[in-house]
Motif scaffolding. Structure first.
Motif, mmCIF file in Angstrom:
data_model
loop_
_atom_site.group_PDB
_atom_site.id
_atom_site.type_symbol
_atom_site.label_atom_id
_atom_site.label_comp_id
_atom_site.label_asym_id
_atom_site.label_seq_id
_atom_site.Cartn_x
_atom_site.Cartn_y
_atom_site.Cartn_z
ATOM 1 N N GLY A 129 1.114 -1.007 -0.410
ATOM 2 C CA GLY A 129 -0.493 -0.007 -0.077
ATOM 3 C C GLY A 129 0.519 1.458 -0.002
ATOM 4 O O GLY A 129 2.260 1.080 -0.008
ATOM 5 N N PRO A 130 0.444 2.386 -0.213
ATOM 6 C CA PRO A 130 0.608 3.531 -0.684
ATOM 7 C C PRO A 130 1.996 3.557 0.856
ATOM 8 O O PRO A 130 3.072 4.119 1.026
ATOM 9 C CB PRO A 130 0.209 4.699 0.024
ATOM 10 C CG PRO A 130 -1.513 4.144 -0.179
ATOM 11 C CD PRO A 130 -0.715 2.519 -0.462
ATOM 12 N N ALA A 131 1.402 3.565 1.554
ATOM 13 C CA ALA A 131 2.587 4.047 3.671
ATOM 14 C C ALA A 131 3.438 2.555 3.513
ATOM 15 O O ALA A 131 4.248 3.240 4.281
ATOM 16 C CB ALA A 131 1.477 3.542 4.429
ATOM 17 N N GLY A 132 3.516 1.721 3.219
ATOM 18 C CA GLY A 132 4.957 1.118 2.634
ATOM 19 C C GLY A 132 5.543 0.941 1.852
ATOM 20 O O GLY A 132 6.804 0.490 1.622
ATOM 21 N N LEU A 133 5.331 1.774 0.997
ATOM 22 C CA LEU A 133 6.124 1.695 -0.079
ATOM 23 C C LEU A 133 7.172 2.895 0.150
ATOM 24 O O LEU A 133 7.446 4.248 -0.394
ATOM 25 C CB LEU A 133 5.572 2.028 -1.213
ATOM 26 C CG LEU A 133 6.109 2.634 -2.758
ATOM 27 C CD1 LEU A 133 6.381 0.880 -2.778
ATOM 28 C CD2 LEU A 133 5.027 3.056 -3.792
ATOM 29 N N THR A 134 7.840 3.126 1.271
ATOM 30 C CA THR A 134 8.955 3.949 1.088
ATOM 31 C C THR A 134 10.928 3.083 1.529
ATOM 32 O O THR A 134 10.415 1.271 1.176
ATOM 33 C CB THR A 134 9.009 4.275 2.758
ATOM 34 O OG1 THR A 134 8.993 2.913 3.577
ATOM 35 C CG2 THR A 134 7.843 5.371 3.312
ATOM 36 N N PRO A 135 11.559 3.342 1.489
ATOM 37 C CA PRO A 135 13.112 2.986 1.090
ATOM 38 C C PRO A 135 12.700 1.738 2.382
ATOM 39 O O PRO A 135 12.691 2.202 3.506
ATOM 40 C CB PRO A 135 14.058 4.026 1.144
ATOM 41 C CG PRO A 135 13.745 4.809 0.456
ATOM 42 C CD PRO A 135 11.802 4.895 0.877
ATOM 43 N N GLY A 136 13.195 0.631 2.615
ATOM 44 C CA GLY A 136 13.469 -0.375 3.624
ATOM 45 C C GLY A 136 11.686 -1.068 3.749
ATOM 46 O O GLY A 136 12.355 -2.318 4.836
ATOM 47 N N GLY A 137 10.692 -0.890 3.401
ATOM 48 C CA GLY A 137 9.771 -1.361 3.554
ATOM 49 C C GLY A 137 9.322 -2.547 2.579
ATOM 50 O O GLY A 137 8.186 -3.089 3.462
ATOM 51 N N VAL A 138 10.029 -2.683 1.802
ATOM 52 C CA VAL A 138 9.696 -4.034 1.166
ATOM 53 C C VAL A 138 10.668 -4.496 1.033
ATOM 54 O O VAL A 138 12.589 -3.856 0.408
ATOM 55 C CB VAL A 138 9.166 -3.174 -0.697
ATOM 56 C CG1 VAL A 138 8.597 -4.407 -1.551
ATOM 57 C CG2 VAL A 138 8.027 -2.272 -0.246
ATOM 58 N N THR A 139 11.081 -5.856 1.022
ATOM 59 C CA THR A 139 11.702 -7.172 1.090
ATOM 60 C C THR A 139 12.266 -7.469 -0.366
ATOM 61 O O THR A 139 11.036 -7.763 0.031
ATOM 62 C CB THR A 139 12.805 -7.099 2.206
ATOM 63 O OG1 THR A 139 11.977 -7.754 2.764
ATOM 64 C CG2 THR A 139 12.812 -5.781 3.769
ATOM 65 N N GLY A 140 12.942 -8.404 0.093
ATOM 66 C CA GLY A 140 12.733 -9.355 -1.410
ATOM 67 C C GLY A 140 12.650 -9.250 -3.073
ATOM 68 O O GLY A 140 13.108 -7.769 -3.099
#
Ligand code: ADP
Ligand code: MG
Length: 376
Positions: A72-83
């Motif tokens: 989601g938009p809130a998770g779309l930050t550097p470090g917020g998504v791995t793999g």
């Protein structure tokens, strides 16, 4: 095997493809404002994509972890998504950061670019997302603009301090040619590469040794180059002419000298290679490849036993020249071979790997192919 409909339960809006690349010459020059000469591979990452009317990203890859990653938009930050999903998410993040109106997407990825093999599966994945977003959301960005966005995505969101070569190759290469790129100002020219017309072939050997550019070695090399340029009072190592190399080396601490020698001689090798290709002397590329490998092995220190063995076995079996390609620490080797001797070279490399107890290498012929495009 899955497809878009089986994963997302609806029809897609379009399909895009973006290739991996083999760099012919110009390694570790792209973060020194220097020259590179890649070709695009026939191998591509394909993205089948549907616009969403919200801000959600749903990402699935045939080569991923077997599940849909939702961001989601809130998770779309550097470090917020791995793999693996960090790569496509990064591109959407970088586009939005640059002010482009990119909304939600459902994305199904399927790629035949070998991963971690120095053939730039990561840029293929980023660039196919960039091209798909550009098309689906009507952004009208030029390929070079998309390349800079994809590079920023990898640098800032994924955390790999790569130069811009891989993304430019994936987006800007044309079939039948190599991309002569000045990475300082992104001036580019397609240089015709009619290998078959001269009875030649580019053989790629995937050593199966997975490099890991995230282990900090790449960042240390890059920092060493930047420190050397600063000590010499230059904006980048690209600004050190070959004729001034020896004098400059004398002014640098011993540990930086081999790095500088590689980058400066490598830029010169790219210019020599382009002059030969322009003159129609494709075979002349062979010795340049081999000299480039020696420089990466002896000065830059990014080779490994398997790439050295593949190069030596190819040249011993009659290749006109060979070098590791990509960032190093494993990955692939590219060899220039006469068509008549290609089979012999491939066999010799396989036999050398077997004799040394290494895993069987992947072998294929690289045809200069097209950059990113819409398929459907
Ligand atoms: P290279 O670009 O040389 O192949 P990198 O380490 O830069 O090597 O990138 C490889 C990474 O890119 C993989 O570990 C994976 O996270 C990601 N990747 C590339 N292609 C795919 C794919 N088709 N599906 C999922 N992840 C992928
Ligand atoms: Mg990569």
């Amino acid at each position: 095997m899955t497809d878009f409909r089986s994963v997302f339960g609806a029809a897609p809006d379009g399909v895009w493809a973006a290739p991996g690349r083999v760099n012919l010459i110009g390694e570790h020059t792209d973060y020194n404002d220097g020259f590179v000469l890649p070709i695009a591979l026939p191998h591509t990452a394909k993205a089948t994509v549907r616009r969403r009317d919200d801000d959600l990203l749903r990402l699935y890859s045939e080569q991923g972890d077997g599940r849909v990653t939702e961001v989601g938009p809130a998770g779309l930050t550097p470090g917020g998504v791995t793999g693996w999903a960090a790569y496509p998410a990064a591109v959407v993040w970088a586009l939005r950061e640059a002010g482009h109106p990119v909304g939600g997407l459902d994305v199904h990825i399927d790629s035949d670019v070998p991963t971690g093999a120095g053939l730039s599966s990561s840029a293929a994945l980023e660039c196919v997302l960039a091209a798909a977003c550009d098309g689906l959301y009507g952004l009208g960005l030029a390929p070079a603009e998309l390349a800079l966005i994809a590079q920023r995505a990898e640098n800032t969101f994924v955390g790999v301090p790569c130069g811009v070569m891989d993304q430019m190759a994936s987006l800007c290469c044309a079939e039948g040619g190599a991309l002569f790129l000045d990475t300082r100002d992104l001036t580019q020219r397609q240089v015709p590469l009619d290998l078959a017309g001269q009875g030649l072939r580019l053989l790629v050997v995937d050593t199966r040794v997975k490099h890991d550019l995230g282990d900090g070695a790449y960042a240390r090399l890059r920092a060493g180059c930047e420190r050397a340029a600063a000590l010499l009072g230059l904006p980048a190592l690209r600004d050190l002419p070959l004729a001034a190399l020896d004098g400059a080396l004398a002014r640098l601490p011993a540990e930086l000298r081999p790095l500088v020698r590689h980058v400066v001689t490598e830029d010169a090798r790219v210019e020599q290679a382009v002059a030969l290709l322009d003159a129609g002397d494709l075979a002349g590329l062979g010795p340049i490849l081999s000299a480039g490998h020696a420089s990466l092995r002896d000065d830059f220190g990014v080779s490994c036993p398997e790439t050295d063995l593949a190069v030596a076995a190819a040249v011993d079996a009659g290749a006109l020249g060979a070098r590791m390609t990509g960032g190093g620490f494993g990955g692939s080797v590219v060899a220039l071979v006469a068509e008549a001797g290609a089979e012999q070279v491939a066999k010799a490399v396989g036999a050398a790997f077997a004799a040394a107890g290494h895993a069987e290498p992947g072998l294929f012929t690289a045809l200069p192919s097209a950059g990113a495009r819409r398929l459907a």
